[in-house]
Design an enzyme around this catalytic site. Structure first.
Site, PDB file in Angstrom:
ATOM      1  N   ARG A   5      17.589   6.688   0.663  1.00  0.00           N
ATOM      2  CA  ARG A   5      17.577   7.903  -0.017  1.00  0.00           C
ATOM      3  C   ARG A   5      18.463   8.775   0.316  1.00  0.00           C
ATOM      4  O   ARG A   5      18.881   9.614  -0.289  1.00  0.00           O
ATOM      5  CB  ARG A   5      16.007   8.106  -0.050  1.00  0.00           C
ATOM      6  CG  ARG A   5      15.104   7.072  -0.825  1.00  0.00           C
ATOM      7  CD  ARG A   5      13.907   7.860  -0.973  1.00  0.00           C
ATOM      8  NE  ARG A   5      13.174   6.966  -2.099  1.00  0.00           N
ATOM      9  CZ  ARG A   5      11.917   6.942  -2.054  1.00  0.00           C
ATOM     10  NH1 ARG A   5      10.942   7.320  -1.159  1.00  0.00           N
ATOM     11  NH2 ARG A   5      11.251   6.418  -3.065  1.00  0.00           N
ATOM     12  N   GLY A  43       8.076   4.531  -9.788  1.00  0.00           N
ATOM     13  CA  GLY A  43       7.173   5.228 -10.839  1.00  0.00           C
ATOM     14  C   GLY A  43       8.036   5.919 -12.000  1.00  0.00           C
ATOM     15  O   GLY A  43       7.982   5.890 -13.059  1.00  0.00           O
ATOM     16  N   GLY A  71       9.928  -0.099  -4.956  1.00  0.00           N
ATOM     17  CA  GLY A  71      10.284  -0.199  -3.364  1.00  0.00           C
ATOM     18  C   GLY A  71      10.199  -1.746  -3.041  1.00  0.00           C
ATOM     19  O   GLY A  71      11.194  -2.186  -2.313  1.00  0.00           O
ATOM     20  N   LYS A  98      -2.193  -3.976  -8.239  1.00  0.00           N
ATOM     21  CA  LYS A  98      -3.244  -3.774  -9.201  1.00  0.00           C
ATOM     22  C   LYS A  98      -2.713  -3.695 -10.746  1.00  0.00           C
ATOM     23  O   LYS A  98      -1.819  -2.992 -10.932  1.00  0.00           O
ATOM     24  CB  LYS A  98      -3.624  -2.215  -8.978  1.00  0.00           C
ATOM     25  CG  LYS A  98      -4.602  -2.316  -7.637  1.00  0.00           C
ATOM     26  CD  LYS A  98      -5.038  -1.020  -7.343  1.00  0.00           C
ATOM     27  CE  LYS A  98      -5.990  -0.799  -5.942  1.00  0.00           C
ATOM     28  NZ  LYS A  98      -6.386   0.441  -5.762  1.00  0.00           N
TER      29      LYS A  98
HETATM   30  P1  AMP Z   1       2.254  -2.407  -5.875  1.00  0.00           P
HETATM   31  O1  AMP Z   1       2.457  -1.271  -4.931  1.00  0.00           O
HETATM   32  O2  AMP Z   1       1.079  -2.204  -6.846  1.00  0.00           O
HETATM   33  O3  AMP Z   1       3.552  -2.827  -6.711  1.00  0.00           O
HETATM   34  O4  AMP Z   1       1.797  -3.663  -5.124  1.00  0.00           O
HETATM   35  C1  AMP Z   1       2.630  -4.063  -4.054  1.00  0.00           C
HETATM   36  C2  AMP Z   1       1.632  -4.981  -3.214  1.00  0.00           C
HETATM   37  O5  AMP Z   1       1.172  -6.141  -3.986  1.00  0.00           O
HETATM   38  C3  AMP Z   1       2.587  -5.702  -2.187  1.00  0.00           C
HETATM   39  O6  AMP Z   1       2.331  -5.276  -0.793  1.00  0.00           O
HETATM   40  C4  AMP Z   1       2.043  -7.128  -2.076  1.00  0.00           C
HETATM   41  O7  AMP Z   1       1.918  -7.728  -1.045  1.00  0.00           O
HETATM   42  C5  AMP Z   1       0.875  -7.212  -2.877  1.00  0.00           C
HETATM   43  N1  AMP Z   1       0.474  -8.342  -3.691  1.00  0.00           N
HETATM   44  C6  AMP Z   1       1.336  -8.879  -4.645  1.00  0.00           C
HETATM   45  N2  AMP Z   1       0.903 -10.345  -5.127  1.00  0.00           N
HETATM   46  C7  AMP Z   1      -0.492 -10.114  -4.533  1.00  0.00           C
HETATM   47  C8  AMP Z   1      -1.556 -11.116  -4.486  1.00  0.00           C
HETATM   48  N3  AMP Z   1      -1.517 -12.148  -5.166  1.00  0.00           N
HETATM   49  N4  AMP Z   1      -2.683 -10.655  -3.777  1.00  0.00           N
HETATM   50  C9  AMP Z   1      -2.768  -9.766  -3.258  1.00  0.00           C
HETATM   51  N5  AMP Z   1      -1.625  -8.711  -2.904  1.00  0.00           N
HETATM   52  C10 AMP Z   1      -0.589  -8.900  -3.833  1.00  0.00           C
END
Ligand code: AMP
Length: 399
Positions: A37, A374, A351, A199
């Site tokens: 950054r 975001g 990221g 999520k």
């Molecule tokens: P986000 O910040 O919502 O983009 O989520 C990123 C995180 O999602 C990463 O740290 C991944 O380890 C986690 N992630 C990806 N796939 C899975 C999964 N099948 N189960 C649990 N966590 C996950």
């Protein structure tokens, strides 16, 4: 477009406030672990220095929750910036107030002052009027190069622009806007959006908005399991947001006949979230009771890759699995490689996806790597970003 750029304004002798995104990751010793950054904002900073401006840099760092906290001081950033610029970047004791004003008064053309963390003041995130005015009073010219913070209507990204005549985009901001607008204004089809991450609740709005814009949505990562459960599959202990199942069902219905909405068909399932745990490749109807799915499987990789290879526009945000752990990283890296191989105009934001593309060594084969997760999602969704609208609003006026 109604934007003014940093190279279109008079900078000599002016106090130039640059809102940058220096929200860098720090380790427990307060050392910067990734300086991307800072490096990304150097072209604008150097340009202003060389044009004879007095550079006043401002950023947030972490979440100090409106209180002064040494843990979130920009001191390590000032040190790193000095090294990268090859000249001293002084750190101010605060971002507003008498001391700061005195320091700015003493500045000479081409000098650089970094203000202390904006979020030490709760007024920053509240977009408070008097705080915005106090920031605006520090400068003659306002530049925004903090694309990663453009989706926030904060004092330094939005409020203060109301009290300044000369407002413009930095080079990084301009590049982000131009690249992302390519995917917004008449994107070439097929347009494939790939969404992953933990999520579904974080991205349900995005999915809904993208349905009107894209040809295909590919869902991976933890969020896939709420959708699969909504379709009636038993997903073991995989990540599920029970309160999102109803909405997920609705989205699946809405997608029918409108776009291709693809969920994984096989998975890397493990007995627990551990690199040593027993694991197996399983299809949707064979997820063992009590196991957890942590990556997309080979069949899904193949189907998703085919979609990616036939695309003309691609947008990717969010990993396909727990890619931080090697056994569950293959899906994410395979998607990164497929995007790199495709001849589509591709945008990668967020990221984790950006890290995956870089770790896979294919960063140079991506159309645009966005510095804002975001912010890029919101722009792609078709939302108006307060930080960008503020620049547009002021774009026509010459101060
Ligand atoms: P986000 O910040 O919502 O983009 O989520 C990123 C995180 O999602 C990463 O740290 C991944 O380890 C986690 N992630 C990806 N796939 C899975 C999964 N099948 N189960 C649990 N966590 C996950």
């Amino acid at each position: 477009m109604g934007f003014r750029k940093v190279d279109q304004i008079e900078l000599r002798g002016k106090r130039v406030f640059i809102r940058v995104d220096f929200n860098v990751p720090l380790n427990e010793k307060n050392e910067i672990t990734d300086d991307t950054r800072i490096v990304s904002s150097l072209p604008t900073i150097k340009f202003v220095c060389e044009a004879g401006g007095k550079v006043i840099l401002a950023s947030h760092l972490g979440r100090p929750k409106g209180k002064r906290d040494p843990k979130y001081s920009l001191a390590p950033v000032a040190a790193k910036l000095s090294r990268l610029l090859g000249k001293g970047a002084l750190l101010a004791p605060d971002c507003i107030g008498d001391e700061v004003e005195k320091q700015i008064e003493k500045m000479k053309e081409g000098e650089v002052l970094l203000l202390e963390n904006l979020r030490f003041h709760p007024e920053e995130e509240k977009n408070d009027e008097s705080f915005s005015k106090a920031l605006a009073s520090l400068c003659d010219v306002y530049l925004n190069d903090a694309f990663g913070a453009a989706h926030r209507a904060h004092a330094s990204t939005e409020g203060m622009t109301r009290y300044l005549k000369t407002v413009a985009c930095g080079f990084l901001m301009m590049k982000e806007i131009e690249s992302l607008e390519k995917a917004l204004v008449q994107p070439q089809t097929p347009y494939v959006a790939i969404l992953g991450g933990a999520k579904v609740s974080d991205k349900i709005g995005v999915i809904k908005n993208l349905m009107d814009k894209v040809t295909t949505i590919l869902i991976g990562g933890g969020m896939a399991y709420t959708f699969l459960k909504a379709k009636g599959y038993h997903v073991g202990k995989s990540l599920v947001e029970e309160d999102q199942i109803g909405l997920s069902k609705k989205l699946l219905e809405e997608a029918k006949g409108k776009i291709k909405f693809l969920l994984p068909t096989d998975h890397v399932a493990a007995q627990k979230m551990d690199v040593e745990a027993k694991r197996e490749i399983v299809s949707n109807d064979k997820i063992p009771e009590g196991w957890i799915c942590l990556d997309i499987g080979p069949e899904t990789i193949k189907v998703f890759s085919e979609e990616i290879l036939s695309a003309k526009t691609i947008f990717w945000n969010g990993p396909m699995g727990v890619f931080e752990m090697e056994p569950f990283s293959h899906g994410t890296f395979a998607i990164a490689r497929a995007i790199a191989k495709s001849s589509a105009f591709s945008i990668v934001g967020g990221g984790d996806s950006v890290a995956a593309v870089n770790q896979a060594g294919v960063g140079d084969k991506i159309g645009h790597i966005s510095t804002g997760g975001g912010a890029s999602l919101e722009l792609i969704e078709g939302k108006k970003l307060p930080g960008i609208e503020a620049l547009r609003r002021n774009g026509g006026e010459i101060g």
